[in-house]
Design a protein around this motif. Sequence first.
Motif, PDB file in Angstrom:
ATOM      1  N   HIS A 508     -12.472  -6.435 -10.377  1.00  0.00           N
ATOM      2  CA  HIS A 508     -11.429  -7.635 -10.395  1.00  0.00           C
ATOM      3  C   HIS A 508     -12.674  -8.876 -10.975  1.00  0.00           C
ATOM      4  O   HIS A 508     -12.733  -9.842  -9.934  1.00  0.00           O
ATOM      5  CB  HIS A 508     -10.415  -8.240 -10.050  1.00  0.00           C
ATOM      6  CG  HIS A 508      -9.358  -6.903  -9.114  1.00  0.00           C
ATOM      7  ND1 HIS A 508      -8.410  -5.639 -10.706  1.00  0.00           N
ATOM      8  CD2 HIS A 508     -10.180  -5.692  -8.935  1.00  0.00           C
ATOM      9  CE1 HIS A 508      -7.856  -5.337  -9.533  1.00  0.00           C
ATOM     10  NE2 HIS A 508      -8.842  -4.841  -8.709  1.00  0.00           N
ATOM     11  N   LEU A 509     -12.764  -8.751 -12.081  1.00  0.00           N
ATOM     12  CA  LEU A 509     -14.026  -9.996 -12.468  1.00  0.00           C
ATOM     13  C   LEU A 509     -12.156 -11.507 -13.117  1.00  0.00           C
ATOM     14  O   LEU A 509     -11.973 -11.368 -14.214  1.00  0.00           O
ATOM     15  CB  LEU A 509     -14.018  -9.881 -14.258  1.00  0.00           C
ATOM     16  CG  LEU A 509     -16.181 -10.681 -13.982  1.00  0.00           C
ATOM     17  CD1 LEU A 509     -16.639 -10.538 -12.526  1.00  0.00           C
ATOM     18  CD2 LEU A 509     -16.366  -9.608 -15.413  1.00  0.00           C
ATOM     19  N   VAL A 510     -13.133 -12.440 -12.468  1.00  0.00           N
ATOM     20  CA  VAL A 510     -12.920 -14.102 -12.759  1.00  0.00           C
ATOM     21  C   VAL A 510     -13.755 -15.024 -13.188  1.00  0.00           C
ATOM     22  O   VAL A 510     -14.751 -15.491 -12.606  1.00  0.00           O
ATOM     23  CB  VAL A 510     -11.495 -14.926 -11.782  1.00  0.00           C
ATOM     24  CG1 VAL A 510     -11.625 -16.084 -12.440  1.00  0.00           C
ATOM     25  CG2 VAL A 510     -10.800 -14.329 -11.785  1.00  0.00           C
ATOM     26  N   ALA A 571      -8.991 -13.516 -16.142  1.00  0.00           N
ATOM     27  CA  ALA A 571      -8.644 -12.311 -15.493  1.00  0.00           C
ATOM     28  C   ALA A 571      -8.968 -11.685 -16.525  1.00  0.00           C
ATOM     29  O   ALA A 571      -8.985 -11.492 -17.479  1.00  0.00           O
ATOM     30  CB  ALA A 571      -7.647 -12.692 -14.525  1.00  0.00           C
ATOM     31  N   ILE A 627     -19.017 -16.646 -13.205  1.00  0.00           N
ATOM     32  CA  ILE A 627     -18.632 -15.814 -12.347  1.00  0.00           C
ATOM     33  C   ILE A 627     -17.911 -16.684 -11.363  1.00  0.00           C
ATOM     34  O   ILE A 627     -18.685 -16.737 -10.715  1.00  0.00           O
ATOM     35  CB  ILE A 627     -19.192 -14.307 -12.583  1.00  0.00           C
ATOM     36  CG1 ILE A 627     -20.001 -14.097 -13.546  1.00  0.00           C
ATOM     37  CG2 ILE A 627     -18.655 -13.330 -11.744  1.00  0.00           C
ATOM     38  CD1 ILE A 627     -19.286 -13.286 -14.252  1.00  0.00           C
ATOM     39  N   SER A 631     -13.022 -13.335  -8.033  1.00  0.00           N
ATOM     40  CA  SER A 631     -13.694 -12.173  -8.109  1.00  0.00           C
ATOM     41  C   SER A 631     -14.055 -11.454  -7.539  1.00  0.00           C
ATOM     42  O   SER A 631     -14.978 -11.350  -6.242  1.00  0.00           O
ATOM     43  CB  SER A 631     -14.715 -12.548  -8.985  1.00  0.00           C
ATOM     44  OG  SER A 631     -15.055 -13.290 -10.373  1.00  0.00           O
TER      45      SER A 631
END
Length: 642
Positions: A508-510, A571, A627, A631
């Motif tokens: 779950h990358l922000v 996101a 990043i 995350s």
Amino acid sequence: MTSFPVRLAPLIGAVALAGFAHAQTAPQYAELPSETPAEFRAPDAGFNYVKRTVMIPMRDGTKLNTIIIVPKGVQNAPILLTRTPYDASSLVNHADSADLETILTGYDNAADVIAGEGYIRVVQDVRGKYGSEGDYVMNRPLHGPLNPTPVDHSTDTYDTIEWLTKNVPETNGRVGIIGISYDGFLPLMALVNPHPALKVAVPMNPMVDGWKGDDWFHNGAFRQINMSYMLEQVVTRANTAKWPVTNYDDYDMYLRAGSAGALGRERGLEQSGFWNKVVAHPAYDAFWQQQAMDTILARQPVTVPTLLVHSYWDAEDIYGAVAVWKAIKPHDTENKVFLSLGPWSHGGAIGDGATLGTLKFGSDTALYWRQQVLKPFLARYLKGDGSVPAIPTVTAFETGTNKWRNLAAWPSGAVEPVALRLAANQKAQLGGAADAKGYDEYVSDPAKPVPFRQRPIPPYGYDEAKGQTWPRWLVDDQREASGRTDVATFVSDVLTAPVKISGEPVAHLVASTSGTDSDWVVKLIDVYPDQVGSQPALGGYQLMVAGDIFRGRYREGFDKPKALAPNKALAYRIKLPTANHVFLPGHRIMVQVQSSWFPLYDRNPQTFVPNIFFAQPGDYRKATQRIYHSSYVELPLVKAAQ
């Protein structure tokens, strides 16, 4: 047209007449007979098998080249079929051997099981390849919008089985189908309206969805390293055209070419119908959706016992087997669908499974699988021997502890999603609160993309003797990347207790980019202790347990490419390949994030363009990537012992 001066005409005429007269008077010699017979028939005295080559007619009249190998003396034996675009004769290529197991040793053949159990072995060229008639279409779609003809791999398999059961006198009429990769895709096709005589299917490392996560793309990023395969496999019937090797280091060759589209034009790939389809469909549109075998099979009843085989470190088709499992197992009311997961490279289950690169597993995991899983599966369902116990629904090798697990489901056990947070100070933190404000930052420069492995990178397709280690690159030490300034690295404290995961980690990358498009690569890594006494080469080793790439333009939908808003935190949800791994005490857990994986995947220009295949040099621009510490990687943590 060239004309001669008038004054030369009489001379030319005279010379022509003289030549004609000489030809009329030249002495005639007796023909010297050729010493090559019109057809050589090899003696088979002392052989423990009989080999036949036949052309089997399909319903449209096309004939397919088929090699039938019958162990001498067998009667009422089942047939084990492989269909292939890779030259049927090469799969049984030891023609000078009298021994059945020897001629079956090689690609697609679990020789010890096949030869030792008395199966009739049949290998067939698919239509349009090598000895078969007809036209070749890459992963020929089923009859329908993408294939208006009445024939496809489903009907060709049906017609082949129909012919075999009626024309091979030694068979009992029971047929199984097995294969790896493309040849693993074909058993899946056989499950669409299967022939009644089809009793088992064993798709190993099958190609299932070429866009989502197998051969051609991963989540929209183009796997350009397969361009040589696309050319050699498609433009000639017998793969006689070869990809020119211009550099020892593939990194140099792809970087010099610029975009994948430019390299394709340079190498003549536009002559390939399949290449033109790929270039015309960079997004997950109906062209790809209608070919996805997991989606197709989810609409089929489960009638044939099927053993799906997956490799944790499959460099080619790491998506397919598990995707099919998830699609069809919920409809399996009679427990006919089985899954095996092993610590192998692509097709590694038929080789030596004791090691993979630097890793040692303490036993030959592939031999165990063939003897304890494949052999009884075929005996029970293909031979019809009900006295053989059914294999476990799932057999999964557990890496880290190096143990086989027999499971009732996949994933199995008390799996609980736990967040591995990408926190401040380059820390990876299990659980805890998220930091909504902080971030780590790096500059991604398309002129200096992150290599997917240590350079020099030999051209794809080199064999082992020439330094090709492509099949096992996924277990390469990742320290080369963690030391780069354009890779964000997060690492946990030293573990004091084991951490076991089973299933798909999900990133779950922000993240934000100063550009308008971006790739995101996320890698989950097991960091070994600084010293490993039993194997010094593993001291500090960074083993990638799971990793994948996501093309940012598809954040809002795989079929809806859209420019990214510059410098805005967005996101991303990125599914990583399945794992069954224990991070041991004394180890650490690392996550690496980067924006290129080159030249495995084509470079994202980081400027939104309609089609990246046609990106121009000026489109490739540096971008600042952030990043955010909100995350995390969702780990499928096993809380209770299995």
